[in-house]
Design a protein around this motif. Sequence first.
Motif: not given
Length: 85
Positions: A30-39
Motif C-alpha cells: 500500500g505504501l509503495y503504490t500510494l500516489k504521494e511524495p516520498l516524504m
Amino acid sequence: MKKKAYRNTPAFAFLAWGSFAFFVMLMLIGLYTLKEPLMVKGYYLMGSVGLISSAFTLSKVIRDNQEDEERYNQMFRALPEKERG
C-alpha cells in the motif's frame, strides 16, 4: 526430566506469525503504490514501524506483569498466616 510445555500449539504460532507477515506485506504494498511524495510515504512508514514495535513491547509488558502477579500470588499463598499481615 520434565518435558518443556508450550502455551501455544505450533499451528497457532504459525498463524500468528503468518498473519503478521501478511499484513506487514500488505502495508508495504500500500505504501509503495500510494500516489504521494516520498516524504509522505516515509512518514507513514515510520508511523507503521513505530506502531508495530510498540505493540510488541506493550504485549511483552502486559505478559510480564501478569506473570509477576501470578508469581507474587503463589509466593503469598506459600507464606504462613502470621507473615501475611
